[in-house]
Write a protein that holds these residues in place. Structure first.
Motif, PDB file in Angstrom:
ATOM      1  N   ILE A  53      10.341 -10.521   1.841  1.00 14.95           N
ATOM      2  CA  ILE A  53      10.530  -8.838   0.551  1.00 14.95           C
ATOM      3  C   ILE A  53       9.180  -8.838   0.745  1.00 14.95           C
ATOM      4  N   PRO A  54       9.322  -8.253   0.054  1.00 16.45           N
ATOM      5  CA  PRO A  54       7.877  -7.562  -0.406  1.00 16.45           C
ATOM      6  C   PRO A  54       7.747  -8.273  -2.164  1.00 16.45           C
ATOM      7  N   LYS A  55       6.290  -8.764  -2.185  1.00 19.19           N
ATOM      8  CA  LYS A  55       6.626  -9.649  -3.532  1.00 19.19           C
ATOM      9  C   LYS A  55       5.950  -8.691  -3.988  1.00 19.19           C
ATOM     10  N   PRO A  56       5.287  -9.274  -5.004  1.00 19.38           N
ATOM     11  CA  PRO A  56       4.164  -8.614  -6.766  1.00 19.38           C
ATOM     12  C   PRO A  56       3.127  -9.078  -6.343  1.00 19.38           C
ATOM     13  N   PHE A  57       1.610  -8.043  -6.091  1.00 16.45           N
ATOM     14  CA  PHE A  57       0.421  -8.785  -5.874  1.00 16.45           C
ATOM     15  C   PHE A  57      -0.465  -8.268  -6.852  1.00 16.45           C
ATOM     16  N   ALA A  58      -1.348  -7.957  -6.351  1.00 15.02           N
ATOM     17  CA  ALA A  58      -2.404  -6.913  -7.435  1.00 15.02           C
ATOM     18  C   ALA A  58      -3.992  -6.733  -6.905  1.00 15.02           C
ATOM     19  N   VAL A  59      -4.253  -5.619  -7.074  1.00 16.68           N
ATOM     20  CA  VAL A  59      -5.230  -5.116  -6.714  1.00 16.68           C
ATOM     21  C   VAL A  59      -6.232  -4.811  -7.919  1.00 16.68           C
ATOM     22  N   GLY A  60      -7.079  -3.674  -7.557  1.00 21.12           N
ATOM     23  CA  GLY A  60      -8.063  -3.747  -7.957  1.00 21.12           C
ATOM     24  C   GLY A  60      -9.427  -3.027  -7.901  1.00 21.12           C
ATOM     25  N   VAL A  61     -10.699  -4.330  -8.440  1.00 20.68           N
ATOM     26  CA  VAL A  61     -12.581  -4.171  -7.816  1.00 20.68           C
ATOM     27  C   VAL A  61     -12.813  -5.325  -7.888  1.00 20.68           C
ATOM     28  N   GLY A 152       9.017  -0.422  -1.417  1.00 20.71           N
ATOM     29  CA  GLY A 152       9.520  -1.480  -1.461  1.00 20.71           C
ATOM     30  C   GLY A 152      10.335  -2.079  -0.570  1.00 20.71           C
ATOM     31  N   ASP A 153      10.419  -1.480   0.510  1.00 19.95           N
ATOM     32  CA  ASP A 153       9.389  -3.271   1.895  1.00 19.95           C
ATOM     33  C   ASP A 153       8.281  -3.163   2.489  1.00 19.95           C
ATOM     34  N   ILE A 154       8.516  -4.255   3.370  1.00 20.70           N
ATOM     35  CA  ILE A 154       6.600  -4.862   3.564  1.00 20.70           C
ATOM     36  C   ILE A 154       6.244  -3.857   3.985  1.00 20.70           C
TER      37      ILE A 154
END
Length: 303
Positions: A53-61, A152-154
């Motif tokens: 299942i997809p999960k929360p993650f984080a992106v940025g710099v 919402g999917d992988i």
């Protein structure tokens, strides 16, 4: 490992490639300790029916300051003491838009490094040598991403990361240079033309630009709010000539490989997802702990 061999919902072996030669190894147990960037493996597992299942993650710099400036804020009049070494920080903020912003993988006296695993992409990461005596301090500066931000999917989670990485490649000049912007310019939507006191450590090189060209609007807005909030906790965090380098997109796995919370086994008998790539850890230490827990679960079964 090229492929898992699964029959009737159970592991039967793995297909290996060694120096160009392919061979199969028969086994009924596989600990799947893949990293968070094992995209080909994620797709292979999906095709084999492994539940994910997809999960929360984080992106940025990545954000870079002069280490001496961070030392001055953290240590005050003792900043020059050789007994203290390079200072660190760990910051977070809860934003008005409901997202979180935080620093991660802070590298005192460190370097921003290239971490792309696919062609025509730019991915930044950070590291420090053991002496921690580099000119700059750097850290990931991240904002939270949820499955609501993509389809919402992988596959959507991975494509979201890829989109950012490809844009960074384009904006950086299509030569694997990282697009960068001064914090002061970023906060007022002004493209950076030249750099200040902070000399970026990223190799092969950097391209001063406007990071709005490679980051989604919600990421830009969240980074701005996060920077201002963090400056209230660590004065000088938004110094004009601090450097933002894009894109930091691999802070954690975008998927979770489902497993039994007691046995650590996936829906495939004999397959034990483990660590960061499987979605159960977020860094070196927590991955190691999850590996120990997985090993203990297997020992229980064997005994």
């Amino acid at each position: 490992m090229k492929e898992l061999i699964i029959e009737n919902g159970a592991v039967r072996g793995v297909l290996l490639e060694k120096q160009g030669e392919t061979e199969s190894l028969e086994t009924d147990t596989v600990v799947l300790a893949i990293g968070h960037s094992a995209r080909e493996t994620f797709f292979m597992l999906k095709d084999l029916g492994v539940e994910m299942i997809p999960k929360p993650f984080a992106v940025g710099v990545r954000i870079e300051h002069l280490q001496e400036d961070i030392d001055a804020q953290q240590f005050g009049k003792f900043a020059s003491s050789p007994l203290l070494g390079a200072s660190e920080y760990k910051l977070n903020a809860h934003l008005s838009n409901g997202r979180g912003a935080y620093t991660f993988c802070m590298c005192p006296g460190g370097h921003v490094v290239a971490a792309a695993s696919e062609k025509n992409t730019v991915v930044t990461n950070g590291m420090s040598y053991s002496a921690r005596n580099g000119e700059n301090a750097n850290s990931a500066l991240l904002v939270s991403v949820s499955p609501n931000d993509f389809n919402g999917d992988i596959l959507g989670a991975i494509e979201f990361q890829r989109k950012l990485e490809r844009k960074a490649f384009e904006v950086g000049g299509r030569n694997y240079f990282a697009p960068v912007q001064l914090v002061g310019d970023f906060l007022v939507d002004k493209p950076s033309k030249q750099l200040g006191r902070v000399i970026p450590t990223y190799t092969p090189g950097v391209t001063p630009t406007d990071l709005r060209e490679c980051l989604d609007d919600f990421i830009v807005a969240s980074l701005k709010d996060g920077l201002r909030a963090m400056d209230k906790k660590l004065a000088g965090f938004i110094k004009h000539d601090a450097i933002l380098s894009a894109v930091e997109s691999r802070s954690s796995s975008p998927v979770t490989i489902r497993r039994n919370p007691l046995t650590f086994e996936s829906n495939i008998k004999g397959l034990y997802p483990c660590g960061e790539g499987a979605g159960y850890a977020g860094g070196i230490t927590s991955s190691a702990v999850d590996g120990i827990k997985c090993a203990e679960a297997l020992m229980e079964i064997e005994s």
